[in-house]
Design an enzyme around this catalytic site. Structure first.
Site, PDB file in Angstrom:
ATOM      1  N   GLY A  86      36.726  34.995  22.319  1.00 21.77           N
ATOM      2  CA  GLY A  86      36.187  35.506  21.066  1.00 21.77           C
ATOM      3  C   GLY A  86      35.354  34.513  20.276  1.00 21.77           C
ATOM      4  N   GLY A  87      34.816  33.477  20.950  1.00 21.65           N
ATOM      5  CA  GLY A  87      33.993  32.508  20.225  1.00 21.65           C
ATOM      6  C   GLY A  87      34.783  31.960  19.046  1.00 21.65           C
ATOM      7  N   SER A 136      35.039  26.593  20.839  1.00 22.11           N
ATOM      8  CA  SER A 136      36.088  27.148  19.974  1.00 22.11           C
ATOM      9  C   SER A 136      37.343  27.501  20.765  1.00 22.11           C
ATOM     10  CB  SER A 136      35.582  28.414  19.286  1.00 22.11           C
ATOM     11  OG  SER A 136      34.485  28.113  18.458  1.00 22.11           O
ATOM     12  N   ASP A 172      26.150  26.900  23.196  1.00 17.78           N
ATOM     13  CA  ASP A 172      27.226  26.391  22.329  1.00 17.78           C
ATOM     14  C   ASP A 172      26.861  25.057  21.688  1.00 17.78           C
ATOM     15  OD1 ASP A 172      28.998  28.464  22.373  1.00 17.78           O
ATOM     16  OD2 ASP A 172      30.359  27.595  23.844  1.00 17.78           O
ATOM     17  N   THR A 203      35.015  35.983  26.968  1.00 20.47           N
ATOM     18  CA  THR A 203      35.647  34.790  27.537  1.00 20.47           C
ATOM     19  C   THR A 203      36.960  35.334  28.012  1.00 20.47           C
ATOM     20  OG1 THR A 203      34.536  33.217  26.094  1.00 20.47           O
ATOM     21  CG2 THR A 203      36.700  32.551  26.823  1.00 20.47           C
ATOM     22  N   THR A 243      35.374  30.456  30.600  1.00 20.15           N
ATOM     23  CA  THR A 243      34.316  31.350  30.128  1.00 20.15           C
ATOM     24  C   THR A 243      32.978  31.108  30.796  1.00 20.15           C
ATOM     25  OG1 THR A 243      33.231  32.110  28.092  1.00 20.15           O
ATOM     26  CG2 THR A 243      33.613  29.758  28.262  1.00 20.15           C
TER      27      THR A 243
HETATM   28  O1  DON Z   1      33.515  27.717  24.040  1.00 22.56           O
HETATM   29  C1  DON Z   1      33.233  28.533  23.168  1.00 22.56           C
HETATM   30  O2  DON Z   1      33.520  28.401  22.008  1.00 22.56           O
HETATM   31  C2  DON Z   1      32.496  29.783  23.564  1.00 22.56           C
HETATM   32  N1  DON Z   1      31.682  29.536  24.708  1.00 22.56           N
HETATM   33  C3  DON Z   1      33.485  30.854  23.817  1.00 22.56           C
HETATM   34  C4  DON Z   1      32.805  32.151  24.093  1.00 22.56           C
HETATM   35  C5  DON Z   1      33.677  33.308  23.917  1.00 22.56           C
HETATM   36  O3  DON Z   1      34.819  33.202  23.586  1.00 22.56           O
HETATM   37  C6  DON Z   1      33.061  34.602  24.114  1.00 22.56           C
HETATM   38  N2  DON Z   1      34.079  35.608  24.026  1.00 22.56           N
HETATM   39  N3  DON Z   1      34.467  36.507  23.652  1.00 22.56           N
END
Ligand code: DON
Length: 561
Positions: A466-467, A446, A416, A374, A392
């Protein structure tokens, strides 16, 4: 607590603090841009120098990253923009993907076998309706002051004339996970893998289809993307490959302006992401629990402070799984979740020097992690307006699909949702009914763009990819400044940990000392080391200086003037 534990604990409080990063932040007097990719940083700075405000720069950076940082920068995804204007007011623009009209709770189960499919993660069915272009249009219309065309034009040029491929991009595109994903889709394979002749460092990546798409967006705005030529080509490509997104889906897409979530920590104001992000509630919950302890006494990076942080993380993530979802569809008890009394009760079971097994807090299933992307960028302009954007495609390079003739990658954000009820998603998160798939619904996120104020004045602007690790990383960086006295760069560079309740383990960056890890293990934590957790892009206003802090874990840059 046993006597041995008390002695161990007392010893820890005396343990010395880990060495801090020696790297200085980038300093500037007037304005600062921190993004994941140098060309995009430059685009943002030029907009500011040309008289644009932070929102203008944020719009231009979003389009630039869509060209130069294709793993996460996007037209085919979505995200959140948090704005704090110089007059002290704030707002939050939710331009996240929504469930297509055809979406349904069990759409990712194989109807014949009832088993989970990979469709929420890979290929045409994985995409929610993209929101980035509408979000940028809304932000610009309400808060921008530079002509739209001037904000999109730099990206048209980056796409048509190309830009030199960096070491990081070259490595990423030839990496196993990415190359195998992209190779399954002919347009992606041709554009990003050059049909197997991988881009070397310094070679020019030109994206003519993307340039044409951006030129239409430049000339006719978001209308092109949602109702014009781009919409038609996208819907046709979807229909030809069993995708869910139709012309009607695109036409109905709306970005939503929401009230930012506000709280405070030790006298600092915290302005952050409300649902459908889970992140703002997360950092406020964890701060609330930590404020009840003297967790910071052991010093930055000490096993004792990391232990308390992990215990707060564990408790928050258990709540996340149960309570959080799209507030337009389910009742999210935001007030209760950040209520001081509630948090006091929640923190009661935290013990010094002893991990609480997650199973005692709530049931769940352990699950593996995967490396993903992201991107976050932070901007402060000369007038003191601040913008914090995380957007993202979800997984690195999203669903792997590049829409035919359009040159941009599509998201796999449908994952998600609790895409397969009861099963962990890409991030190992097990999620509840509140986050079940539905048409027009926004999957729980997140992403946690955040702004901190001090004495009512702008103090920090930050966020991360980073999810689920985003939420903890944002928390840790804020704590590093407020509780451990670090400057912005030290706070970003400091090693991080992550706990998400299930699986019941601390994920710890391998720059954390083995001694500290051994102590955490003695406390009963399972610790798994990892190369890198999250990538924070942050700015602090410190006296008359702006401190720009790109994350040393990446090729990010900070630039100001
Ligand atoms: O919105 C979210 O929580 C996820 N789609 C974010 C994904 C993400 O941060 C991937 N990255 N490193």
């Amino acid at each position: 607590m046993s006597r041995v534990a008390i002695l161990l604990w007392a010893g820890l409080l005396l343990a010395s603090t880990a060495a801090l990063s020696a790297r200085q932040p980038v300093h500037a007097k007037h304005a600062m841009v921190v993004t994941r990719e140098p060309h995009a940083t430059d685009v943002g700075v030029k907009v500011l120098q040309g008289g644009g405000n932070a929102v203008d720069a944020a719009v231009a950076v979003a389009f630039a990253l869509a060209v130069t940082h294709p793993s996460a920068g996007n037209l085919g995804g979505g995200g959140f923009m948090l704005v704090r204007l110089a007059d002290g007011t704030s707002t939050f623009i939710d331009f996240r993907e929504r469930g297509p009209i055809s979406a349904s709770r069990n759409m990712y189960l194989d109807p014949a076998t009832g088993q989970a499919t990979k469709d929420s993660q890979l290929g045409y069915r994985a995409s929610g309706v993209p929101g980035t272009v509408r979000g940028m249009e809304l932000a610009h219309a309400k808060y921008g002051k530079t002509a739209w065309k001037a904000l999109v034009q730099p990206s048209v040029e980056l796409a048509s004339e190309g830009f030199p491929v960096s070491w990081g991009l070259s490595q990423a595109l030839r990496g196993k996970i990415t190359s195998e994903k992209l190779a399954q889709f002919p347009e992606s394979k041709r554009i990003f893998l050059r049909d197997g002749a991988f881009y070397e460092v310094g070679e020019t990546l030109k994206q003519p289809e993307l340039a044409a798409t951006l030129a239409r967006i430049r000339d006719t705005g978001a209308r092109d993307f949602y109702e014009g030529e781009t919409a038609r080509l996208l819907a046709a490509d979807m229909a030809a490959h069993g995708g869910e997104i139709t012309l009607e889906d695109l036409k109905q897409y709306k970005a939503i302006e929401r009230k930012a979530l506000e709280g405070n920590y030790k006298g600092y104001g915290v302005i952050t992401a409300p649902p459908p992000s889970s992140g703002g509630i997360g950092i406020l919950q964890m701060m609330g629990m930590l404020a009840l302890t003297d967790y910071s006494k052991g010093g930055a990076g000490s096993a004792s402070s990391l232990h308390y942080e992990a215990e707060a993380m564990r408790r928050y993530f258990a709540d996340r799984a149960e309570w959080l979802g799209d507030p337009d569809f389910v009742k999210v008890p935001t007030k209760g979740l950040v209520n001081a009394e509630y948090l006091r009760k929640r923190a009661e079971s935290v013990q010094p020097g002893k991990a609480t097994p997650s199973a005692e807090i709530k049931q769940g299933d352990p699950a593996p992690y995967e490396s993903l992307e992201t991107t976050h960028y932070s901007i402060v302009d000369e007038a003191g307006n601040a913008v914090s954007v995380t957007y993202t495609l979800n997984g690195g390079y999203g669903s792997g699909v590049t829409a035919r003739g359009l040159g941009f990658l599509l998201n796999n954000e449908m994952d998600d949702f609790a895409a397969v009820p009861g099963k962990p998603n890409l991030f190992g998160l097990v999620q509840g009914e509140a986050n079940a798939v539905a048409p027009h619904k926004t999957p729980l996120s997140s992403m946690t763009p955040t702004i901190v104020t001090k004495d009512g004045k702008l103090y920090m602007v930050l966020g991360s990819p980073g999810g689920p690790t985003i939420i903890n990383a944002v928390l840790e960086v804020i704590l590093n400044v407020i509780d451990f006295g670090m400057n912005m760069q030290q706070a970003v560079d400091q090693p991080r940990i992550h706990h998400q309740w299930m699986p019941d383990l601390i994920s710890a960056e391998n720059t954390i000392s083995p001694d500290t890890i051994a102590l955490l293990q003695q406390f009963g934590h399972t610790v798994k080391t990892t190369n890198s957790i999250a990538e924070v892009a942050a700015i602090r206003i410190f006296g008359e200086w702006l401190e720009g802090a790109p994350d040393g874990r990446t090729e990010a840059t900070a630039k100001g003037y």
